[in-house]
Write an enzyme that holds these catalytic residues in place. Structure first.
Site, PDB file in Angstrom:
ATOM      1  N   SER A 174      35.331  47.248  38.601  1.00  0.00           N
ATOM      2  CA  SER A 174      36.386  46.568  39.337  1.00  0.00           C
ATOM      3  C   SER A 174      35.956  46.347  40.798  1.00  0.00           C
ATOM      4  O   SER A 174      34.896  45.778  41.040  1.00  0.00           O
ATOM      5  CB  SER A 174      37.696  47.346  39.232  1.00  0.00           C
ATOM      6  OG  SER A 174      38.788  46.556  39.642  1.00  0.00           O
ATOM      7  N   ASP A 384      39.781  40.160  29.757  1.00  0.00           N
ATOM      8  CA  ASP A 384      40.194  40.489  31.120  1.00  0.00           C
ATOM      9  C   ASP A 384      40.515  39.203  31.875  1.00  0.00           C
ATOM     10  O   ASP A 384      39.628  38.396  32.137  1.00  0.00           O
ATOM     11  CB  ASP A 384      39.058  41.262  31.808  1.00  0.00           C
ATOM     12  CG  ASP A 384      39.340  41.566  33.272  1.00  0.00           C
ATOM     13  OD1 ASP A 384      40.488  41.380  33.713  1.00  0.00           O
ATOM     14  OD2 ASP A 384      38.398  42.004  33.969  1.00  0.00           O
ATOM     15  N   HIS A 441      40.345  45.038  31.353  1.00  0.00           N
ATOM     16  CA  HIS A 441      39.969  45.497  32.688  1.00  0.00           C
ATOM     17  C   HIS A 441      40.462  46.935  32.856  1.00  0.00           C
ATOM     18  O   HIS A 441      41.646  47.163  33.071  1.00  0.00           O
ATOM     19  CB  HIS A 441      40.618  44.605  33.750  1.00  0.00           C
ATOM     20  CG  HIS A 441      40.124  44.853  35.135  1.00  0.00           C
ATOM     21  ND1 HIS A 441      39.127  44.095  35.684  1.00  0.00           N
ATOM     22  CD2 HIS A 441      40.456  45.754  36.087  1.00  0.00           C
ATOM     23  CE1 HIS A 441      38.880  44.518  36.914  1.00  0.00           C
ATOM     24  NE2 HIS A 441      39.677  45.521  37.174  1.00  0.00           N
TER      25      HIS A 441
END
Length: 464
Positions: A174, A384, A441
């Protein structure tokens, strides 16, 4: 031992060694831990005003031979404990045997510690159990946090010299996509300058990485089109009316704003982290006009505690509740050797950091690293929407590397686990990009078996 290393040892050994502890038992887990867990603080920065907290777990296979990973969870401000418990660590919550204020833990059969030694670091300062001794020291940014993490790693390795020869990988997911390449450059340049201790740096690993937030967010619209969330007609109209820029929109461009309003209606009820999972109303209403570009981190998990459980859909976010209950338990803090009075409350992600994002695009660091003898693994969950794989693949292609292998499937237990492509630069630097089929994610939370197979093969220099 190098004569240059001895002064560094004398300077920091007391600081590091006096603040580490071996943890044999944890509340919520029955019996002794079947792996070696160490926790501690390492002071960095001026007068060591920043105290970074870490969890270190030795490889369950061969600690002296397996890679050493430094893992950074995203955010910025999301705790390493989140990556440990929900992604790649050896423990996870046992939801079927947890209730109310009594979370239970069980072993994660797909922990990356089965094949690697991992340092989970609470960084930047103010994340997890990391803290500062002055208010000024709480102020940080991308470059200062990367520098502090590099200092942490130097001091940690001096205190743990038995891991100096292990292959070292800087890893994270991330928002760590911004920080990891900066840290890798710091380590590489430090080695080149002869800075002790010399590290056996081999490369870096990034999952669902933020690289340039504006571009990453803009890619949600092409990704939404590819996944049938946005119609052909709306996509073509938006692309034309907005000139391909969906973030820095001219407020007088009425046609573009109208298109983006329609895009918002298509995407605002989609769960950013995994487009197939339920969207949960656990946040305060966002009154901004365009909701398609909302933040992946807008959720405030505490808000759902007061929600009635009946009549609400299962949502992955509810799983995170147990981490708040567990990490804020005084018995857990005592077991982890958290310093009393340093943090009033643990948060999975700290949204109140005094943090400045001063690196708006980390591609320049990847371009620098691509000229070095390093290897990189970049992976993306293909469901994601927060940081779509199409944006990640776009900046990788901008590095103008040579393709070694074409886009092709890879398999786990006879099933397609994702699609990968391999690039190189003069056969010194190689970069593997892969999708994780069905992953969100971030990918290991959704597809743990496949992600363990991926990292195991890549560390071993096998094709995925």
């Amino acid at each position: 031992m190098s004569h240059l290393l001895l002064p560094l040892l004398l300077l920091i050994s007391n600081v590091v060694q006096s603040h580490t502890a071996i943890i044999e038992r944890l509340p919520g887990f029955a019996g002794d831990l079947p792996f070696k867990l160490e926790t501690g603080y390492v002071g960095v920065g001026e007068l060591e005003e920043v105290q970074l907290f870490y969890y270190f777990i030795e490889s369950e296979r061969s600690p002296k031979d397996d890679p050493l990973m430094l893992w950074l969870t995203g955010g910025p401000g999301c705790s390493a404990l989140s990556g440990l418990l929900f992604e790649i660590g050896p423990l996870q919550f046992d939801y079927s045997n947890s209730s109310g204020n009594r979370p239970s833990l069980k072993l994660n059969p797909y922990s990356w510690t089965k094949i690697a030694n991992i340092i989970f670091l609470d960084a930047p300062v103010g994340t997890g159990f990391s803290y500062a001794t002055t208010w000024r020291a709480y102020e940080s940014n991308d470059t200062s946090s990367a520098a502090q993490t590099y200092e942490f790693l130097r001091k940690w390795l001096v205190a743990h010299p038995e891991f100096l020869t292990n292959p070292l990988y800087i890893t994270g997911d991330s928002y760590s996509g911004v920080l990891v390449p900066i840290i890798v450059q710091e380590v590489y340049d430090g080695n080149e300058a002869g800075r002790e201790p010399l590290m056996n740096l081999k490369g870096y690993v990034l999952g669902n990485p933020v690289t340039c937030e504006e571009k990453d967010i803009s890619q949600r619209i092409p990704y939404g089109h590819k996944t049938a969330l946005i119609s052909d007609e709306l996509y073509e109209s938006t692309k034309a009316d907005c000139n391909g820029d969906y973030v820095n929109v001219d407020p007088t461009n009425g046609a573009c704003l109208t298109d983006l309003e329609m895009v918002s209606k298509c995407l605002e009820k989609i769960y950013l982290a995994q487009i197939l999972e339920p969207m949960c109303n656990v946040i305060s209403p966002n009154h901004t006009r365009l909701k398609w570009s909302r933040s992946i981190l807008e959720e405030n998990i505490i808000d759902i505690i007061a929600m009635p459980q009946q009549s609400r859909p299962w949502c992955r976010s509810y799983n995170y509740l147990y981490s708040y209950i567990w990490a804020n338990d005084l018995n857990v803090r005592e077991a982890l050797h958290i310093r009393e009075g340093t943090k009033k409350e643990w948060n999975r992600c700290n949204f109140s950091l005094s943090y400045t994002k001063d690196v708006l695009n980390s591609v320049v660091y990847h371009r620098y690293l691509s000229k070095k003898s390093l290897r990189a693994l970049i992976y993306s969950g293909d469901h994601d929407l927060a940081i779509p794989y199409v944006g990640t693949l776009d900046w990788i292609r901008s590095l103008n590397l040579t393709s070694l292998a074409s886009w092709s499937p890879w398999f786990v237990e006879g099933q397609v686990a994702g699609y990968s492509i391999v690039y190189t630069e003069n056969h010194r630097y190689d970069l593997t990009f892969t999708t994780i089929k069905g992953g969100g994610h971030t990918a290991p939370e959704y597809k743990p078996k496949e992600c363990l197979a991926m990292i195991d093969r890549w560390f071993s220099y096998y094709p995925l």
